[in-house]
Design an enzyme around this catalytic site. Structure first.
Site, PDB file in Angstrom:
ATOM      1  N   SER A 131      66.253  43.193  36.246  1.00  0.00           N
ATOM      2  CA  SER A 131      67.281  43.745  35.369  1.00  0.00           C
ATOM      3  C   SER A 131      67.582  45.161  35.835  1.00  0.00           C
ATOM      4  O   SER A 131      66.773  45.777  36.543  1.00  0.00           O
ATOM      5  CB  SER A 131      66.762  43.782  33.925  1.00  0.00           C
ATOM      6  OG  SER A 131      67.584  44.571  33.093  1.00  0.00           O
ATOM      7  N   TYR A 144      60.628  46.819  27.099  1.00  0.00           N
ATOM      8  CA  TYR A 144      61.315  45.997  28.084  1.00  0.00           C
ATOM      9  C   TYR A 144      61.437  46.704  29.427  1.00  0.00           C
ATOM     10  O   TYR A 144      61.189  46.099  30.478  1.00  0.00           O
ATOM     11  CB  TYR A 144      62.699  45.631  27.555  1.00  0.00           C
ATOM     12  CG  TYR A 144      63.476  44.705  28.458  1.00  0.00           C
ATOM     13  CD1 TYR A 144      62.992  43.433  28.777  1.00  0.00           C
ATOM     14  CD2 TYR A 144      64.714  45.084  28.991  1.00  0.00           C
ATOM     15  CE1 TYR A 144      63.706  42.575  29.595  1.00  0.00           C
ATOM     16  CE2 TYR A 144      65.435  44.229  29.800  1.00  0.00           C
ATOM     17  CZ  TYR A 144      64.936  42.982  30.105  1.00  0.00           C
ATOM     18  OH  TYR A 144      65.639  42.139  30.922  1.00  0.00           O
TER      19      TYR A 144
END
Length: 244
Positions: A131, A144
């Site tokens: 990501s 995250y």
């Protein structure tokens, strides 16, 4: 087996499902792995693949899945996700454990288990979907972002450790992709999930799948180390051009 084979984790929806379809269209026999077996079986039937019940957080589940696979040419580490958007001060340790188990240790378990078969293929490819959160930090996202940073570093470390082996490694770092990602992050709150993509044209799962298909179709001497892909409306993890 003369047919090239691919293993896709997190394949029951989103990027994983789209990737399985893309690789099947390229002629791969695709092993689709995830926990939602009913979805997997429907997908496997549609693409002529094989469904594998796979929980990347379970050593036993990973071992059983790997034992059922004879040959692997491509591994797509796609299983992962986010939970919540708490500050560091208000962090939920259970959410952190889930994110680290799924994104980091899950990638480690599957990759480690399949490495011998990838090497034996003579031209293995490992694609890890991280990501933009693997490259930067943003407020309220520390659980995250730390997990994705760790997953990215795990993948990039392998690039050096496997140098000289017949295995290529590509990290794909997407920005905003409209899938079930935000729905999971916000514990099923559809309204809150929809607001993430409000006023922008986000990427869709097929956009990432097509890139993975491109990676796997390159000549064996070509290694695409890292691909960062964002919607035109996104500059970085928290900066968007939103239309009213």
């Amino acid at each position: 087996m003369s047919t090239r084979t691919a293993v896709v984790t997190g394949a029951s929806s989103g990027i994983g499902e789209a990737t399985a379809r893309e690789l099947a269209a390229q002629g791969f026999h695709v092993y689709v792995g995830a926990r939602r077996v009913d979805r997997l079986r429907r997908l496997a039937d549609e693409i002529g693949g094989t469904a594998l019940e796979l929980d990347v957080t379970s050593e036993d589940s990973v071992r059983a899945a790997v034992d059922a696979i004879e040959r692997v040419d491509v591994l797509v580490n796609n299983a992962g996700g986010a939970k919540g958007m708490a500050t560091v001060a208000e962090s939920d340790l259970d959410d952190w454990r889930w994110m680290w188990e799924t994104n980091v240790l899950g990638t480690l378990r599957v990759t480690k288990a399949l490495l011998p078969k990838l090497i034996d293929s003579g031209d293995g490819i490992i694609v890890t979907v991280t990501s933009v959160a693997a490259l930067t930090a943003y407020d309220n996202g520390s659980g995250y972002t730390t997990a994705k940073h760790a997953q990215g570093v795990l993948h990039r470390t392998l690039r050096g450790e496997l140098l000289g082996k017949p295995v290529r490694l590509t990290e794909i770092a997407p920005g905003a992709v409209e899938t079930e990602f935000s729905l999971v992050r916000f514990d099923g709150d559809q309204e809150r999930a929809d607001k993430v993509y409000e006023g922008i044209d986000p990427l869709v799962a097929a956009d990432i799948a097509e890139i993975i298909g491109f990676v796997t179709s390159r000549p064996s001497h070509v290694n695409l180390d890292q691909i960062i892909v964002k919607p035109r409306d996104q500059a970085d993890a928290g900066r968007f051009a939103r239309r009213a």
